[in-house]
Design an enzyme around this catalytic site. Structure first.
Site, PDB file in Angstrom:
ATOM      1  N   THR A 411       0.838  -1.198   0.000  1.00 50.36           N
ATOM      2  CA  THR A 411       0.000   0.000   0.000  1.00 50.36           C
ATOM      3  C   THR A 411       0.871   1.246   0.000  1.00 50.36           C
ATOM      4  O   THR A 411       2.020   1.196   0.408  1.00 50.36           O
ATOM      5  CB  THR A 411      -0.910  -0.017   1.257  1.00 50.36           C
ATOM      6  N   THR A 429      -3.794   1.043  -2.972  1.00 48.23           N
ATOM      7  CA  THR A 429      -3.240  -0.283  -2.699  1.00 48.23           C
ATOM      8  C   THR A 429      -3.532  -1.292  -3.797  1.00 48.23           C
ATOM      9  O   THR A 429      -4.530  -1.155  -4.514  1.00 48.23           O
ATOM     10  CB  THR A 429      -3.842  -0.815  -1.364  1.00 48.23           C
ATOM     11  N   SER A 484      -8.585  -1.267   5.911  1.00 48.82           N
ATOM     12  CA  SER A 484      -8.060  -0.532   7.067  1.00 48.82           C
ATOM     13  C   SER A 484      -7.488   0.816   6.640  1.00 48.82           C
ATOM     14  O   SER A 484      -6.956   1.551   7.485  1.00 48.82           O
ATOM     15  CB  SER A 484      -6.927  -1.308   7.731  1.00 48.82           C
TER      16      SER A 484
END
Ligand code: DON
Length: 612
Positions: A411, A429, A484
């Site tokens: 990422t 990402t 996330s």
């Protein structure tokens, strides 16, 4: 990071990369990408605009765009296209991204997350015996590839916030792809340590020499195939990627994988829709000042988890616990990791694609409600709870089972502030380092191409728990996997003045790296570089995770005495590379710098890059 004006400060901050763990809950802070060295950053100061990205060539492309009068979104497009070429392990046109933009009035959230193909079912990652596949078996090949969203999302953002012509933004990447770039030590290290990429013949002949060794550092690598694809996107927009010859090559690559084929089809590619969502903002009081912290809503879990951790800590004495000899103390780490356990329990229970899964009580903000977080904080005692349970925000009775924590691996984060004051935080990402290890090439004899994501392994591989109760973040056709990624913009209240743009790579640890940057700068009053240089810490609702060899024995013993099970990580003693990035507004610079260092007098801070 580059600036027109030497007066603006940019602090380079790189957040940890180490070997992939078998189970992220038990090892830490072990990050998805291998460490490739550490460069201390002096910090830079800029006066009018700033761009921080993971590779100097990409940063320079953004700088050129800003210098030419481009907007933050224009610069992000140029940066992303160059990253596709020079940092192919982390992000690119074959992946997905979240972009948060302050347009001078409000915060806009653009969702370019990948989607599961229309043919996907919750059985996608189950073996014939009904058990989930091993993680790496799920990752490598076509099965894990989601419909890429980054280019479509950038096109939408450009339609609304672009200043320079779309086509012009591709020029730096096309020219570098044609003329070649020097293989960085980081790319070389990651190529040398990857066991799967060379199984793909296109990737093998592009990244590796005839003897199977990765091209050496400094090798001039040309990617004429990527130049061709970028020309198509420059001319036709996202359709240049999602339709026609490139789409055909993507679908054929995914479906034609010999041992692990996937489902991505031409129809999936043509149907992809980026989304505009409402940013999730919450109030945070740090060092006697009020802030509005804005992040990305679901399908990202980042803003909710960060907001819950910070908000829960506000109901504890955490703010009274100063750094001890420059490091977080054991009592503070106890409170932080307990708050993290509670936040990760809610994340596992509730957060998934909002187009498929309802928010608790109908509103994701219920998870950030101060009354709810006050109740959660009362669960924190003097000894560790070891593993937290999810709560009932918005009086929610959940119909779902909690998702077990899963490894999340490649990422990149980009922070930009442009000359008109627009600020951008974009985390982007292809999931694992080199994604699914599939390199797309349209087959006209040009070398190279671009890598496809493995984002579908961000879904729970197991769709249900042992009782058969479905997990909110299970695979469903057309659904976006939970993320996330935590692009974050912070504003002073009540003035509304922009304070910083921040974000990080790091899988689930992104949440802790970004929270650390916020807490370090705004509560502990460190400058951005110092905040990110603090040792890493956190919990994914299992053991307490501490960066290896960075905390004194007394801290470790004090945590053990409070019942913490500790895992020190960082990759065999190698100091994790720090890749968190922060860009701050000039007006806030003095306060952010109060921790010392820099000696500058106003300007932007930003982190930048993995060693190039
Ligand atoms: O969206 C996510 O949360 C993950 N796919 C991010 C993976 C990641 O950060 C890998 N980091 N180096």
């Amino acid at each position: 990071m580059k600036s027109m004006f030497p007066m603006l400060a940019v602090v380079a901050v790189l957040a940890g990369c180490a070997s992939p763990p078998a189970d992220l809950r038990d090892r830490a802070p072990a990050q998805p990408e291998a460490a490739s060295g550490y460069q201390a950053k002096p910090g830079w100061r800029t006066q009018r605009f700033s761009v921080a990205a993971a590779n100097p060539l990409a940063t320079d492309a953004g700088y050129q765009v800003l210098k030419a009068g481009g907007s933050a979104v224009d610069a992000a497009i140029a940066v992303q296209m160059v990253l596709t070429l020079v940092e192919p392990q982390s992000s690119g046109i074959g992946g997905g991204a979240f972009l948060l933009l302050f347009d001078g009035r409000q915060v806009q959230a653009y969702d370019g997350r990948e989607t599961a193909p229309a043919g996907a079912t919750e059985q996608l990652f189950l073996r014939a015996d009904g058990k989930p596949m091993a993680f790496i078996d799920a990752v490598v090949g076509g099965r894990s590839v989601g419909t890429p969203g980054t280019v479509g999302m950038l096109e939408l953002a450009h339609q609304r916030h672009g200043k320079l012509p779309w086509r012009q933004l591709f020029a730096p990447a096309i020219s570098l792809a044609e003329q070649g770039f020097n293989v960085s030590s980081r790319l070389h290290t990651l190529l040398a340590s990857d066991a799967h990429l060379k199984k793909d013949p296109v990737a093998a002949s592009y990244f590796y020499a005839a003897d199977g060794k990765p091209h050496p550092v400094g090798h001039l690598l040309r990617n004429p195939e990527l130049a061709h694809v970028l020309r198509l996107i420059a001319a036709h927009g996202a359709k240049g990627l999602m339709q026609g010859e490139v789409a055909q090559a993507m679908a054929a690559k995914v479906q034609g994988h010999a041992s692990n084929p996937g489902l991505l089809s031409l129809a999936d590619l043509a149907a992809y829709q980026p989304k505009q969502r409402e940013a999730l903002c919450h109030h945070w009081r740090a060092a006697a000042k009020d802030y509005r912290v804005c992040g990305f809503p679901p399908p990202s879990s980042g803003a909710i988890a960060i907001g819950q951790i910070l908000g829960t800590l506000e109901h504890t004495p955490a703010a009274t616990l100063a750094l001890e000899q420059g490091l977080p103390s054991a009592p503070w780490l106890h409170l932080y990791t307990e708050a993290a356990r509670l936040a990760f329990a809610d994340r596992a229970q509730y957060v998934a694609d909002p187009d498929f899964v309802a928010a608790p009580g109908g509103n994701w903000a219920n998870l950030l409600d101060p009354g709810y977080l006050g109740q959660r904080a009362r669960l924190i005692g003097t000894t560790s709870m070891k593993s937290g349970q999810s709560g009932t925000p918005g009086a929610m009775t959940t119909a779902y089972a909690a998702m077990p924590e899963q490894v999340e691996y490649g990422t990149s984060h980009i922070s930009i502030v442009d000359a008109s004051g627009q600020a951008l935080a974009m985390t982007t990402t292809i999931e694992a380092g080199f994604g699914s290890r599939l390199m797309v090439n349209t087959g006209a004899g040009r070398s190279g191409g671009f890598l496809l994501n493995n984002e579908l392994t961000d879904f729970s591989l197991a769709p249900r728990d042992a009782n058969g109760t479905p997990i909110a973040n299970r695979v469903q056709a057309g659904k976006r996997p939970r993320s996330s990624m935590s692009p974050t913009l912070v504003f002073e209240q009540p003035s509304g003045q922009l304070v910083m743009s921040a974000g990080s790579p790091g899988g689930a640890l992104i949440i802790h790296f970004t929270a650390k940057a916020l807490y370090g700068t705004l509560q502990w009053q460190l400058n951005a570089q110092q905040a990110i240089n603090l040792p890493n810490f956190g919990s994914l609702n299992g053991p307490t995770l501490l960066e290896e060899k960075r905390f004194p024995g007394a801290t470790i013993e004090a945590l053990k005495a409070r019942g913490h099970e500790l895992r020190e990580g960082g990759g065999g003693g190698a100091r994790p590379v720090r890749r968190t990035r922060v860009a701050a507004h000039p007006k806030d610079a003095n306060r952010l710098r109060r921790g010392g260092g820099g000696g500058s007098d106003g300007g932007l801070f930003a982190g930048n890059r993995c060693p190039g």
